[in-house]
Design an enzyme around this catalytic site. Structure first.
Site, PDB file in Angstrom:
ATOM      1  N   PRO A 154      47.713  21.620  49.088  1.00 17.86           N
ATOM      2  CA  PRO A 154      48.445  20.994  50.198  1.00 17.86           C
ATOM      3  C   PRO A 154      49.859  21.526  50.386  1.00 17.86           C
ATOM      4  O   PRO A 154      50.464  21.310  51.436  1.00 17.86           O
ATOM      5  CB  PRO A 154      48.456  19.511  49.822  1.00 17.86           C
ATOM      6  CG  PRO A 154      48.310  19.484  48.334  1.00 17.86           C
ATOM      7  CD  PRO A 154      47.440  20.663  47.995  1.00 17.86           C
TER       8      PRO A 154
ATOM      9  N   GLY B  42      51.648  27.450  52.410  1.00 22.32           N
ATOM     10  CA  GLY B  42      51.905  27.691  53.824  1.00 22.32           C
ATOM     11  C   GLY B  42      52.717  26.617  54.496  1.00 22.32           C
ATOM     12  O   GLY B  42      52.453  26.256  55.647  1.00 22.32           O
TER      13      GLY B  42
ATOM     14  N   ASP C  78      46.502  33.251  46.631  1.00 21.52           N
ATOM     15  CA  ASP C  78      45.603  33.957  45.722  1.00 21.52           C
ATOM     16  C   ASP C  78      45.352  33.158  44.445  1.00 21.52           C
ATOM     17  O   ASP C  78      44.284  33.267  43.836  1.00 21.52           O
ATOM     18  CB  ASP C  78      46.174  35.338  45.387  1.00 21.52           C
ATOM     19  CG  ASP C  78      46.144  36.280  46.584  1.00 21.52           C
ATOM     20  OD1 ASP C  78      45.119  36.300  47.281  1.00 21.52           O
ATOM     21  OD2 ASP C  78      47.132  36.998  46.811  1.00 21.52           O
TER      22      ASP C  78
ATOM     23  N   ASN D  21      41.737  32.187  42.993  1.00 23.21           N
ATOM     24  CA  ASN D  21      41.389  32.541  41.617  1.00 23.21           C
ATOM     25  C   ASN D  21      40.790  31.346  40.882  1.00 23.21           C
ATOM     26  O   ASN D  21      39.786  31.477  40.164  1.00 23.21           O
ATOM     27  CB  ASN D  21      42.627  33.049  40.885  1.00 23.21           C
ATOM     28  CG  ASN D  21      42.385  33.278  39.407  1.00 23.21           C
ATOM     29  OD1 ASN D  21      42.437  32.353  38.600  1.00 23.21           O
ATOM     30  ND2 ASN D  21      42.118  34.513  39.034  1.00 23.21           N
TER      31      ASN D  21
ATOM     32  N   THR E 134      51.667  33.384  50.165  1.00 21.61           N
ATOM     33  CA  THR E 134      52.758  34.261  50.591  1.00 21.61           C
ATOM     34  C   THR E 134      52.262  35.653  50.949  1.00 21.61           C
ATOM     35  O   THR E 134      52.659  36.231  51.957  1.00 21.61           O
ATOM     36  CB  THR E 134      53.814  34.363  49.477  1.00 21.61           C
ATOM     37  OG1 THR E 134      54.245  33.047  49.122  1.00 21.61           O
ATOM     38  CG2 THR E 134      55.020  35.167  49.936  1.00 21.61           C
TER      39      THR E 134
ATOM     40  N   TYR F 150      33.410  49.202  39.878  1.00 18.91           N
ATOM     41  CA  TYR F 150      34.486  49.860  39.135  1.00 18.91           C
ATOM     42  C   TYR F 150      35.841  49.208  39.403  1.00 18.91           C
ATOM     43  O   TYR F 150      36.146  48.831  40.536  1.00 18.91           O
ATOM     44  CB  TYR F 150      34.590  51.340  39.534  1.00 18.91           C
ATOM     45  CG  TYR F 150      33.494  52.201  38.982  1.00 18.91           C
ATOM     46  CD1 TYR F 150      33.636  52.854  37.755  1.00 18.91           C
ATOM     47  CD2 TYR F 150      32.300  52.375  39.688  1.00 18.91           C
ATOM     48  CE1 TYR F 150      32.623  53.650  37.251  1.00 18.91           C
ATOM     49  CE2 TYR F 150      31.277  53.168  39.190  1.00 18.91           C
ATOM     50  CZ  TYR F 150      31.452  53.797  37.969  1.00 18.91           C
ATOM     51  OH  TYR F 150      30.441  54.581  37.464  1.00 18.91           O
TER      52      TYR F 150
ATOM     53  N   GLU G 139      49.260  35.242  39.151  1.00 23.17           N
ATOM     54  CA  GLU G 139      49.691  34.142  38.292  1.00 23.17           C
ATOM     55  C   GLU G 139      49.776  34.609  36.842  1.00 23.17           C
ATOM     56  O   GLU G 139      49.195  35.626  36.468  1.00 23.17           O
ATOM     57  CB  GLU G 139      48.704  32.965  38.396  1.00 23.17           C
ATOM     58  CG  GLU G 139      48.451  32.456  39.806  1.00 23.17           C
ATOM     59  CD  GLU G 139      49.661  31.789  40.427  1.00 23.17           C
ATOM     60  OE1 GLU G 139      50.532  31.302  39.660  1.00 23.17           O
ATOM     61  OE2 GLU G 139      49.758  31.746  41.670  1.00 23.17           O
TER      62      GLU G 139
END
Length: 315
Positions: free
Chosen positions: A11, A14, A68, A72, A94, A218, A273
């Site tokens: 929440p 953004g 991200d 993850n 971001t 790869y 992170e």
């Protein structure tokens, strides 16, 4: 029978935009034929636990709305399970490296359109020790920028916050002794940083891996050997154009399995992170996650055309 979708969202990402537009998002998905519900994360790890719960409840689609880091966590909630649901991505962070790589729109309704259109493709993910990642793993002082950059600065200047913090850290960078074993080869020596990339976009550099494939099995391994400040600045300039791969201080290789160790206490960055410390074993899991993507991604060199899956909503 209607398909069931679960939105897992941060929440605060953004500037709380998704939180404000959630009612419209739910209506849009319902009109498209999805029975949809949503879950708001409150702390680190919540998205992983909720993804696991959603799998147990047999949701057809999980939608990660956030940066991200949120993506993850959702991937970590489903990666070990069989019969994984399809993954939708609404980029709200971001930089949104993974969304950039798949050409997913940055606006909420545009990203939802990608999910509703129903085209999907299977992509590789990485396994590092006992956790998973979908975009990158890295080590070296400069790679700590993404999780050491203040949230307030990111909210003011967006992706440029990382560059500001990165230039601030440049004079402090020190090389460390590393041993990197990759598919029968060995690098042993001093390096400033290393990257293991699954896509072409890392920290906003969309040409860091100019020959990236998202589904070839790869990693792209990039090692920047010990360099002075001028050399490093030159490498970064070249990287913005995808011309760094031939620099004498850059090792650029492809590998399926990588082992990295060091006598130095080196932190790792995983999908932007903090990811623990070395040593670490990395394994590429080929075409492991099925992700909604724009139909025109089939015409891109990032995806092998014979792998693309056209799975449309069943009304």
């Amino acid at each position: 029978m209607r398909k069931r979708a679960r939105i897992i969202y941060n929440p605060t990402s953004g500037k709380e935009q998704f939180k404000r537009e959630l009612p419209d998002a739910l209506i849009k998905l319902e009109k498209a034929g999805y029975e949809t519900s949503a879950y708001a994360t409150e702390k680190i790890g919540d998205a992983t636990l909720e993804a696991e719960r959603a799998m147990h409840e047999n949701y057809d689609v999980l939608i990660a709305a956030g940066g991200d880091g949120t993506l993850n966590e959702v991937v970590n909630g489903i990666a070990e399970k069989p019969n994984r649901p399809k993954l939708g991505v609404i980029p709200m962070g971001t930089v949104n490296d993974f969304g950039r790589a798949l050409h997913i729109p940055n606006d909420i309704m545009g990203a939802l359109d990608v999910i509703i259109e129903g085209h999907s493709t299977k992509v590789d993910i990485g396994k590092m020790n006992n956790r998973y990642f979908i975009n990158l793993a890295a080590g070296g002082q400069l790679t700590q920028v993404s999780y050491e950059t203040p949230s307030k600065l990111k909210s003011i200047v967006g992706p440029f916050a990382y560059y500001i913090k990165g230039f601030e850290m440049l004079p402090q960078m020190k090389a460390v002794d590393l041993r990197i074993e990759y598919d029968g080869n060995v690098f042993q020596g001093e390096a400033l940083l290393f990257f293991l990339g699954l896509t072409n976009s890392m920290a906003g550099f969309e040409k860091l891996v100019p020959d990236a494939k998202l589904d070839d099995g790869y990693f792209t391994l990039i090692i920047v050997e010990k360099s002075n400040l001028a050399e490093l600045g030159h490498i970064m300039t070249l990287a913005s154009r995808g011309e760094h791969t031939k620099h004498p201080k850059v090792i650029y290789e492809k590998a399926k399995a990588i082992n990295i160790s060091s006598f130095t206490d080196l932190q790792l960055n995983v999908d932007g992170e903090y990811g623990g410390k070395l040593p670490a074993n990395f394994l590429n899991l080929e075409r492991h996650i099925d992700v909604f993507a724009p139909n025109d991604i089939v015409n891109e060199e990032l995806i092998n055309n014979d792998h693309v899956d056209d799975n449309l909503i069943e009304e």
